[in-house]
Design an enzyme around this catalytic site. Structure first.
Site, mmCIF file in Angstrom:
data_model
loop_
_atom_site.group_PDB
_atom_site.id
_atom_site.type_symbol
_atom_site.label_atom_id
_atom_site.label_comp_id
_atom_site.label_asym_id
_atom_site.label_seq_id
_atom_site.Cartn_x
_atom_site.Cartn_y
_atom_site.Cartn_z
ATOM 1 N N ILE A 67 -27.589 1.354 16.239
ATOM 2 C CA ILE A 67 -27.409 0.333 15.201
ATOM 3 C C ILE A 67 -26.397 -0.739 15.604
ATOM 4 O O ILE A 67 -26.295 -1.780 14.974
ATOM 5 C CB ILE A 67 -27.040 1.003 13.864
ATOM 6 C CG1 ILE A 67 -28.082 2.060 13.501
ATOM 7 C CG2 ILE A 67 -26.928 0.006 12.733
ATOM 8 C CD1 ILE A 67 -29.511 1.564 13.456
ATOM 9 N N HIS A 118 -22.164 9.963 9.681
ATOM 10 C CA HIS A 118 -20.923 10.208 8.936
ATOM 11 C C HIS A 118 -20.325 11.553 9.284
ATOM 12 O O HIS A 118 -19.216 11.878 8.878
ATOM 13 C CB HIS A 118 -21.177 10.114 7.432
ATOM 14 C CG HIS A 118 -21.690 8.768 7.031
ATOM 15 N ND1 HIS A 118 -23.033 8.476 6.996
ATOM 16 C CD2 HIS A 118 -21.040 7.627 6.713
ATOM 17 C CE1 HIS A 118 -23.173 7.210 6.642
ATOM 18 N NE2 HIS A 118 -22.000 6.675 6.471
ATOM 19 N N ARG A 146 0.819 -1.213 0.000
ATOM 20 C CA ARG A 146 0.000 0.000 0.000
ATOM 21 C C ARG A 146 0.857 1.268 0.000
ATOM 22 O O ARG A 146 0.528 2.264 0.657
ATOM 23 C CB ARG A 146 -0.972 -0.005 1.198
ATOM 24 C CG ARG A 146 -2.073 -1.035 1.059
ATOM 25 C CD ARG A 146 -2.982 -1.031 2.269
ATOM 26 N NE ARG A 146 -2.281 -1.491 3.463
ATOM 27 C CZ ARG A 146 -2.677 -1.260 4.703
ATOM 28 N NH1 ARG A 146 -3.762 -0.557 4.930
ATOM 29 N NH2 ARG A 146 -1.979 -1.720 5.720
ATOM 30 N N LYS A 185 -20.058 3.359 -6.443
ATOM 31 C CA LYS A 185 -19.465 2.072 -6.785
ATOM 32 C C LYS A 185 -19.365 1.850 -8.288
ATOM 33 O O LYS A 185 -20.286 2.165 -9.027
ATOM 34 C CB LYS A 185 -20.281 0.939 -6.163
ATOM 35 C CG LYS A 185 -19.898 0.683 -4.743
ATOM 36 C CD LYS A 185 -20.753 -0.385 -4.118
ATOM 37 C CE LYS A 185 -20.617 -0.361 -2.627
ATOM 38 N NZ LYS A 185 -19.494 -1.144 -2.133
ATOM 39 N N GLU A 239 -30.764 3.799 6.595
ATOM 40 C CA GLU A 239 -30.138 5.105 6.460
ATOM 41 C C GLU A 239 -31.073 6.000 5.660
ATOM 42 O O GLU A 239 -31.446 5.685 4.546
ATOM 43 C CB GLU A 239 -28.806 4.957 5.717
ATOM 44 C CG GLU A 239 -28.110 6.265 5.469
ATOM 45 C CD GLU A 239 -26.951 6.124 4.498
ATOM 46 O OE1 GLU A 239 -26.124 5.223 4.694
ATOM 47 O OE2 GLU A 239 -26.898 6.917 3.551
HETATM 48 N N1 GLN Z 1 -23.944 -3.222 13.448
HETATM 49 C C1 GLN Z 1 -22.994 -2.558 12.614
HETATM 50 C C2 GLN Z 1 -22.465 -1.318 13.327
HETATM 51 O O1 GLN Z 1 -23.182 -0.704 14.013
HETATM 52 C C3 GLN Z 1 -23.605 -2.166 11.282
HETATM 53 C C4 GLN Z 1 -22.594 -1.564 10.366
HETATM 54 C C5 GLN Z 1 -23.116 -1.300 8.968
HETATM 55 O O2 GLN Z 1 -24.278 -1.216 8.732
HETATM 56 N N2 GLN Z 1 -22.239 -1.122 8.019
HETATM 57 O O3 GLN Z 1 -21.328 -0.946 13.166
HETATM 58 ZN ZN ZN Z 2 -25.257 0.853 8.402
#
Ligand code: GLN
Ligand code: ZN
Length: 768
Positions: free
Chosen positions: A439, A702, A16, A117, A673
């Site tokens: 989450i 984010h 890298r 992507k 999201e």
């Molecule tokens: N459970 C994971 C977290 O909270 C979900 C991550 C994700 O959706 N990319 O980090």
């Molecule tokens: Zn997520």
């Protein structure tokens, strides 16, 4: 003589090197910028030289130039054409490296260009921004410099660049007048390409590989019609054009392509071997056919013996008009096996990364041109590797195969319908209206990372590491109780990565030390290798989750990664359909779900952030994918009692086109999201009448910005307009692992306050 070439080589370097030089340049202050820039340029030049030398060493007929970029090849081409977004105010002809990076990463005045992507890969390109004022009057000369550089090193050069139709197709209107159609830019764009190709001809380049990956898609008439006028303008620039497609069959466009004034075609025979017949039928008598027979998307060794008969037949037919290549750019695989010291020797012997794929190409070229006897040893080696992999007890497990056979329909079906289940769950959980949750992950602090690194280095004992993780979990629980969140999580401190963490505990997975693949800019990922039947030898998360639950009276969510995401973010087997691998993963996760339930966990979340990413390139293939992907998820999720609440989480904002499939997953709760798209997609959920519970993310994780209570109340109010409040949850967009604790605490406090505010208002309304 058949020729050998590649469509592109990974540019990041085996260690890298490019990443570290890029990041040093970005970090450098004004006084160090010049030194950092010259160091970055040196690293880049060194990598290019090494990659070209490697291609020559493998006997390729050309080295490929144009696959290098300081950030992204599409962005570099945009800079070469001079089509730099006007909003930055840069002079395209004088664009500096710092300005180039500003386009990719944003600056104080302007947000970055959009990144997305690259087709169905995990590589990201910068989306060209166009409007009626966009010009293509010329920009940076970097491509020409690189051609001269390769020539000075004595290499025959083939240039690779993205073609005009695909460039325009990938572009998005930005600041455009109403009714602007980007196809209207085609004549100007093609004039820009003409200038680039003429310049290359002047340097003595004879072949240019023009990638038109959109040929793998179902194009409408207007886009199909763009090819003829575009390529007519590029017919007499002095270079020969090799029109390249990959990732899917381009057979549907073969007749159209064969009429273009180009000199050859590259097709992907790994993903779409069946397309060969169509191309053979239309191939003009003097055109080159480049066949991609080495998998550029996966890390398995090629069965060279099996590839040869067809190549020999084509060689007899086409002679020196046959070119042999990997299926697509090698950008999508790691650089070299040479640095893998710890990888299990048996598994290592089945693999070929970019550098090893060049050796395979050399063997195929020699077999065709000099006779099979000259590569006897290499072929025997390939045979042995293929046979060993096929016969290995590490690949096939009778138990797993039997379990797969025994999957029944009712295993992928909850016992009662949602309407009934949710009542049982509400009775068991006793949650308020608009329950709050997160989450899964909480901030991965430097201390957590250091502890994990020390543990992996053997400097921290397993007991001490466990104690550290338990302390983190306890802290996460106390924080959430203090914030008054309703459904808690343990915080995922013990997980470095949501796929790796599970892969490490499952049979059938291997991990590399340096198997990095560029994802975007300086960001690389190291996908695990799923090589064999998947089996869960013992519970993976049960002890951790049980411990977390023991610390609180509130419900603790069990947190798992779903089968589709496990599949999508790994290098997977090519010896069985993806669907089969997904079902094996699903069975392993199902056992974990059931064990969590047995341990008294009432809420279990199965994350599927990569669910949409798995969609095939062609819409006509979507239904088949969605059918098995939904089935895999349900197989993982449905082995529990009605009272156990299954959540899933997905983080992307374009779901409206797959809502029926998401509903078919039948999770009791889905968290998604939404905040960046200002709840736009909720309209989709509302219009579709999504039947189960849903937690639209009320704030963007984010950003370190702490959202206000008001802002979140407003989002929730909007959500209530399309989805009954009885079915709404309140949560952030995604996991919080990249955030710090102070902002997390503040944001969650506001989120809970927002839920309370709205709850009080709704209860009042009900009372009234
Ligand atoms: N459970 C994971 C977290 O909270 C979900 C991550 C994700 O959706 N990319 O980090
Ligand atoms: Zn997520």
């Amino acid at each position: 003589m058949a020729r050998t070439h590649i469509l592109g080589y990974p540019r990041i370097g085996a260690h890298r090197e490019l990443k570290f030089a890029q990041e040093a340049f970005w970090r450098a202050g004004a006084d160090a910028a010049a030194t950092a820039e010259s160091q970055l340029r040196q690293v880049g030049a060194g990598l290019r030289a090494a990659h070209w030398a490697r291609q020559r060493e493998a006997g390729l007929d050309f080295v490929t130039v144009g696959d290098f970029a300081w950030y992204d090849t599409t962005l570099s081409l945009t800079a070469t054409l001079g089509a730099v977004p006007e909003r930055f105010g840069f002079d395209p002809a004088q664009l500096t490296l710092a300005q180039y990076f500003a386009l990719a990463r944003g600056n104080a005045a302007q947000p970055a260009m959009e990144m997305t992507k690259w087709f169905d890969t995990n590589y990201h390109y910068l989306v060209p921004e166009v409007n009626e004022r966009t010009t293509f009057d010329g920009g940076v000369d970097w491509l020409f410099d690189e051609v001269a550089e390769a020539q000075a090193q004595g290499h025959p050069v083939k240039v690779a660049l993205l073609g005009p139709v695909s460039w325009l197709w990938l572009a998005k209107a930005h600041g455009a007048a109403e009714g602007f159609d980007r196809l209207s830019l085609l004549p100007r764009l093609v004039a820009g390409y003409r200038r680039v190709l003429t310049g290359l001809a002047r340097l003595g380049v004879s072949w240019v590989q023009v990638d038109e990956p959109v040929l793998a898609l179902e194009l409408d008439a207007a886009w199909r019609a763009a090819f003829e006028p575009a390529y007519a303008e590029l017919a007499d620039t002095g270079v020969k054009l090799l029109l390249a497609s990959y990732f899917e069959s381009a057979a549907g466009h073969a007749v159209l392509a064969a009429r273009l004034p180009v000199h050859g075609f590259h097709i992907d025979l790994v993903r779409a071997p069946q397309q060969l017949a169509a191309w053979r039928q239309v191939l003009p008598p003097d055109a080159v056919l480049s066949v991609g027979v080495i998998d550029g998307r996966n890390i398995w060794r090629t069965d060279l013996r099996k590839a040869l008969p067809l190549l020999q037949e084509l060689h007899d037919e086409l002679g020196d008009r046959l070119w042999v290549a990997p299926s697509c750019s090698l950008l999508h695989v790691p650089v070299s096996l040479a640095s893998e010291q710890r990888l299990d020797a048996e598994i290592r012997s089945w693999l070929a990364f970019a550098s090893e794929k060049l050796d395979e190409l050399q063997t195929l070229g020699r077999a065709l041109n000099e006779g099979v006897v000259t590569v006897h040893a290499a072929l025997a080696d390939s045979d042995a590797a293929v046979a060993a992999r096929r016969a290995s007890r590490r690949v096939t497990h009778p138990t797993v195969q039997q379990r797969l056979q025994r999957i029944s329909t009712d295993m992928a079906q909850r016992r009662a319908p949602f309407a009934q289940r949710i009542q049982a769950q509400q009775a068991a959980l006793g949650l308020p209206l608009l329950p709050t949750t997160t989450i899964g992950s909480f901030p991965q602090t430097p201390e957590i990372r250091q502890a994990r690194a020390a543990y992996k280095r053997g400097e921290l004992s397993a007991m001490d590491y466990l104690a550290r993780m338990r302390a983190e979990i306890e802290q996460a629980v106390r924080e959430q109780e203090a914030l008054d969140i309703d459904v808690l999580v343990h915080g995922e401190a013990e997980r470095n990565d949501m796929v790796e963490y599970f892969g490490e505990q499952l049979w059938g997975y291997a991990f590399t030390e340096h198997g990095w693949v560029q994802s975007y800019g300086s960001r690389c990922v190291k996908p695990p290798i799923l090589y064999g039947d998947v089996f869960r030898p013992e519970p993976m998360t049960v002890e951790t989750t049980r411990y977390a639950q023991s610390l609180t009276d509130r419900p603790m969510k069990g947190m798992l990664t779903g089968p589709v995401t496990m599949l999508q973010w790994s290098f997977v087997r090519d010896d069985q359909p993806r669907e089969t691998t997904a079902l094996q993963l699903a069975l392993a996760i199902r056992e974990e779900v059931q064990d969590l339930e047995k341990a008294g966990i009432q809420v279990i979340q199965i994350d599927e952030p990569a669910f949409r990413e798995g969609l095939p390139l062609r819409r006509s293939d979507w239904d088949a994918y969605l059918a098995w992907a939904v089935r895999a998820f349900k197989l993982a999720a449905c082995g529990v009692a009605d009272t156990t609440q299954i959540h899933t989480h997905m983080c992307y904002s374009e779901f409206n086109d797959i809502l029926p499939a998401i509903a078919a997953m039948d999770a009791d709760v889905i968290t998604i999201e939404t905040s960046r798209s200002a709840m736009e997609l909720l309209d989709g959920f509302g219009a579709f009448d999504y039947p189960n519970e849903i937690g639209p993310g009320v704030y963007d994780i984010h950003s370190p910005r702490v959202p206000s209570v008001d802002a979140m109340v407003r989002l929730l109010e909007r959500a209530c307009e399309v989805i009954p409040a009885q079915r709404l949850w309140v949560n952030p967009d995604c996991g919080l692992k990249t955030r710090g604790w102070p902002e997390t605490r503040a944001a969650l406090a506001n989120m809970v306050e927002a839920a309370r505010t709205l709850r009080a208002r709704l209860n009042l309304q009900q009372a009234a």
